[in-house]
Design an enzyme around this catalytic site. Structure first.
Site, PDB file in Angstrom:
ATOM      1  N   HIS A   5       0.951  -1.272   0.097  1.00  0.00           N
ATOM      2  CA  HIS A   5       0.055  -0.073   0.038  1.00  0.00           C
ATOM      3  C   HIS A   5       1.066   1.299  -0.038  1.00  0.00           C
ATOM      4  O   HIS A   5       2.222   1.104   0.162  1.00  0.00           O
ATOM      5  CB  HIS A   5      -0.772  -0.032   1.261  1.00  0.00           C
ATOM      6  CG  HIS A   5      -1.990  -1.051   1.451  1.00  0.00           C
ATOM      7  ND1 HIS A   5      -3.297  -0.817   1.235  1.00  0.00           N
ATOM      8  CD2 HIS A   5      -1.848  -2.361   1.431  1.00  0.00           C
ATOM      9  CE1 HIS A   5      -3.930  -1.758   1.329  1.00  0.00           C
ATOM     10  NE2 HIS A   5      -3.140  -2.717   1.198  1.00  0.00           N
ATOM     11  N   GLU A  18       3.187  -0.227   4.086  1.00  0.00           N
ATOM     12  CA  GLU A  18       2.878   1.118   3.568  1.00  0.00           C
ATOM     13  C   GLU A  18       4.265   1.632   3.013  1.00  0.00           C
ATOM     14  O   GLU A  18       5.076   1.772   3.916  1.00  0.00           O
ATOM     15  CB  GLU A  18       2.399   1.981   4.598  1.00  0.00           C
ATOM     16  CG  GLU A  18       1.265   1.458   5.360  1.00  0.00           C
ATOM     17  CD  GLU A  18      -0.094   1.707   4.707  1.00  0.00           C
ATOM     18  OE1 GLU A  18      -0.286   2.550   3.536  1.00  0.00           O
ATOM     19  OE2 GLU A  18      -1.272   1.132   4.780  1.00  0.00           O
TER      20      GLU A  18
END
Ligand code: ZN
Length: 344
Positions: A159, A223
């Site tokens: 992500h 992330e």
């Protein structure tokens, strides 16, 4: 098969996926190096080398469609594999999670896909994300369970965050239900350029929790930086991640730097603050970054008549989002964690 020739020639599975938002007829073919290529659905492509392998690796991106950097990384890896420029040493399943949300440049279409796994879709079919979550669970299950013997499993769900972060790259380690955290996984993450890891303390409905809990896979939500449109990512800042993933899938085994606790910033969840009222706000600006710490007693959030204050010195904020639906998580807070006997 209409797209097979195009896929073999260009390796551009992402464009084929984006042209087929909700379904794609399955095909399979074999590369010159013997690797079996199986397209199971739009955004779902599996590679099985024609050699003895020991690892089953799932790499997913576009679970949130506007998080483009990981999509570009996986797109490149897939093209290199299909065009014969990268030879695999392990089984790999690539997933572009939510093709329509890629095309509209949004996090999701109707509902946050990464809140619908581990059965949270309830087998309902009232929106495309719920249908997709069920299908993706089945593809991952088949991928892990069709390989026989004692094999290593991992799933990295890639992500980029809506907000900036004090620690640009960070990973979320799903709740392991008391099993120890693995230093070897922290070493893998560090090699990807990720030195900040958040250990969850409860079950979740994320894709990574699903693979961790259901299949014992080493699974993480990773992330990789801040959301940017296609073409505007500074790919140099993802070079370590791409090199590490390339080594993972193309080598029999990978050596990482020796474990050193001081290389990492580890946090554990302190609490979740849900939005229960229409009038919900944060006292900090929209530009407050993830992992910003607060002094004990400082205001963290206001939910109707309820005010939340920092309970611990250094309590830090993660994923603040005042616009979530009522009843959903608006803020996670975390506190620092030391490496101890709960790590192996
Ligand atoms: Zn995301």
């Amino acid at each position: 098969m209409t797209y097979l020739t195009e896929l073999k020639q260009s390796g551009d599975f992402l464009s084929i996926t984006r042209a087929n938002e909700f379904s794609l007829e399955p095909v399979s073919f074999t590369l010159d190096n013997g690797t079996l290529v199986e397209v199971h659905d739009t955004g779902v492509i599996q590679f099985t080398p024609n050699i003895t392998t020991t690892k089953d690796i799932v790499l997913s991106s576009a679970v949130h469609g506007n998080e483009t950097a990981p999509i570009e990384i996986c797109d490149e890896l897939i093209q290199q594999i299909i065009l014969g420029k990268l030879t695999l040493a392990q089984r790999v399943l690539f997933i572009f999670g939510n093709p329509k949300s890629i095309n509209i440049g949004q996090r999701f279409v109707d509902e946050n896909l990464n809140r619908l796994f581990n059965g949270a879709h309830n087998n309902e079919t009232d929106n495309p994300e719920k249908v997709r979550a069920q299908n993706l669970e089945a593809y991952v299950r088949n991928f892990f369970e069709q390989a026989e013997g004692d094999r290593y499993r991992c799933h990295y769900d890639l992500h980029t965050a809506i907000r900036g972060s004090k620690n640009e790259k960070f990973a979320v380690y799903p709740f392991l239900h008391g099993k120890p955290w693995k230093k070897s996984q922290l070493q893998f993450l560090l090699s990807c350029g990720v030195n900040t890891v958040l250990m969850m303390r409860s079950a979740a409905t994320t894709f990574s929790y699903f693979s961790s809990y259901q299949f014992g896979a080493d699974a993480f939500t990773i992330e990789l930086g801040q959301v940017k449109p296609f073409g505007q990512n500074n790919m140099a800042s993802f070079a370590k991640t791409k090199a590490t993933l390339t080594a993972l899938i193309s080598q029999e085994s990978v050596e990482y730097k020796d474990f050193n606790a001081s290389d990492f910033e580890l946090f554990t969840v302190h609490r979740t603050i849900n939005r229960t009222q229409e009038a919900f706000s944060f006292p900090f600006s929209d530009s407050a970054v993830n992992f910003t710490g607060f002094s004990k007693g400082e205001l963290l959030a206001t939910d109707g008549d309820t005010e939340y204050f920092a309970e611990v010195e250094g309590e830090a904020i993660i994923f603040p989002n005042a616009n979530v639906a009522l009843g959903q998580r608006a803020l996670l807070t975390v506190v620092p964690l030391e490496v101890d006997e709960n790590f192996i």
